[in-house]
Design an enzyme around this catalytic site. Structure first.
Site, mmCIF file in Angstrom:
data_model
loop_
_atom_site.group_PDB
_atom_site.id
_atom_site.type_symbol
_atom_site.label_atom_id
_atom_site.label_comp_id
_atom_site.label_asym_id
_atom_site.label_seq_id
_atom_site.Cartn_x
_atom_site.Cartn_y
_atom_site.Cartn_z
ATOM 1 N N TYR A 130 20.145 -11.986 -13.399
ATOM 2 C CA TYR A 130 20.001 -12.622 -14.616
ATOM 3 C C TYR A 130 20.377 -12.276 -15.307
ATOM 4 C CZ TYR A 130 16.226 -12.742 -10.812
ATOM 5 O OH TYR A 130 15.282 -13.036 -9.597
ATOM 6 N N PHE A 416 4.727 -8.214 -10.474
ATOM 7 C CA PHE A 416 4.482 -9.665 -10.269
ATOM 8 C C PHE A 416 4.487 -10.338 -9.537
ATOM 9 C CE2 PHE A 416 5.685 -8.898 -14.497
ATOM 10 C CZ PHE A 416 7.686 -10.283 -14.313
#
Length: 416
Positions: A130, A416
């Site tokens: 990322y 999440f």
């Protein structure tokens, strides 16, 4: 490679309800294909915001997934800020190195910008992926395996005034969620949960227990009011010397030091156990300074929440600053070029402004360094020592580093 088609053709499209089963199956397979309960599938399906989720398709086969929950994230000194909670990112092993991930990340960040959300955040299974899209670790957490048979606690005054009682997790869910909600504004990195997300904390599939008990819960009370709670499991084990069970902490939250200490003391004292396993705890949590021997707790630091500034000006303006700051940043951002260039940040504990400028730069850095420092848990001084921030005006680095800091340390309470 096309980026938007309808029907059974290769390309990227916004998720539709009838896509979800294939989308989810590809995601689970990409993360090892573990077994999930019907309850888990139903819960995550209920969280899915279809117009914010993407699927990459090869004919009728879903080969890439990505989503973005609509969160509100606490930032230093301010109200929760809109943030896209990036989730469910995967590419099928059969379709690697074909630009699928880059196509999804490009579309997703363009969408987030159009939604007016200045931040994107994620938890990374593979952090190296990322960085090239502008994300950087901004919060950290502590994992510990505490030898409770050889470690004691020194608790603060008032601990004995707190009552700890057992309760079924579902029966006290509302009271526990009220405690959580009161804590959210006080610590950067916490998520203001939307209705339904509180169920995540009581999800208890048998496949996820690892041989431990079903989820148990205690609440801390003072004058009949709930001031804290802990959820945990117990794993019974027996060795040559007798019982060697473990307490596995799921979550713990408290409104004041005495309630916090009462819950930790309870966990330390559970019968037939000699180890307390705590994962994902704040790096500045008080138990570390109550224990008699920190070495026997085996603390381990881990990265947690990764932050990406989607709109540099709006993001830096959305938080406050611990000390007065007036600096010009030269920002590099190859993936989101609208952020590149010079920005003048002026702010203090009351508020801030961040505008484009032609003034000479005081500090030069990439959007990744701004993401790392944004919540106050990573210092710009440390990043400069690593060669990642360049100072042009003497004193600007110390000024900005002090201003960006946060007390308490930022922390993400759940994934999440």
């Amino acid at each position: 490679m096309t980026t938007e088609k309808t029907g059974p053709a290769t390309g990227l499209r916004v998720l539709r309800p009838d896509d979800w089963d294939k989308w989810y199956a590809n995601l689970i397979r990409a993360f090892g294909g573990g077994e999930e309960s019907d309850e888990e599938r139903e819960l995550w399906n209920s969280f899915t915001e279809y117009d914010r989720f993407l699927g990459f398709w090869d004919g009728d086969e879903c080969v890439g997934t990505a989503g973005a929950f609509s969160f509100r994230l606490t930032v230093p000194g301010g109200d929760p800020v809109p943030a896209a909670g990036v989730t469910g990112v995967s590419v099928a092993a059969t379709h690697r190195r074909r630009g699928v991930l880059r196509t999804m990340m490009r579309r997703q960040l363009d969408d987030i910008r159009s939604w007016g959300e200045p931040l994107a955040v994620l938890t990374a299974s593979e952090p190296a992926i990322y960085g090239r899209f502008g994300y950087e670790a901004a919060t950290f957490q502590v994992n510990a395996e505490i030898d409770t048979s050889r470690t004691s606690l020194s608790v603060p005054p008032g601990t004995d005034d707190v009552r700890v009682r057992y309760a079924a997790p579902a029966d006290v869910l509302d009271a526990c969620e009220a405690v959580y909600a009161r804590l959210v504004p006080g610590r950067p990195g916490m998520l203001a949960r939307q209705p339904g997300w509180e169920r995540l904390g009581t999800l208890d599939p048998a496949s996820g227990r690892g041989g431990a008990s079903p989820l148990q819960c205690v609440v801390a009370e003072r004058d009949g009011r709930t001031v804290g709670y802990a959820r945990y499991r117990v794993k019974g084990e027996y060795g040559p010397a007798g019982h060697e069970g473990s307490v596995i902490l799921s979550t713990l939250a408290a409104l004041d030091p005495a309630a916090d200490a009462a819950l930790w003391r309870f966990l330390f004292g559970i019968d037939l156990t000699s180890t307390l396993v705590a994962r994902g705890r704040p790096v500045d949590e008080a138990w570390q300074y109550m224990v008699s021997d920190i070495r026997r707790c085996r603390p381990e630091l881990r990265d947690s929440l990764y932050v990406r500034l989607v709109d540099v000006g709006a993001a830096l303006q959305a938080r406050t600053y611990r000390a007065p700051v007036d600096v010009v940043f030269e920002v590099e951002d190859a993936f989101c070029p609208w952020n590149a260039g010079r920005w003048r940040l002026s702010g203090d504990a009351k508020g801030a402004s961040c505008e484009r400028t032609e003034e000479p730069a005081d500090l030069a850095l990439s959007v990744r360094e701004l993401g790392a420092a944004y919540l106050g848990g990573v210092s710009l001084t440390a990043l400069a020592a690593a060669g990642r921030v360049d100072e042009s005006r003497r004193g600007a680095l110390a000024e900005a580093s002090l201003a960006f800091g946060s007390d308490p340390a930022p922390w993400l309470p759940h994934g999440f």
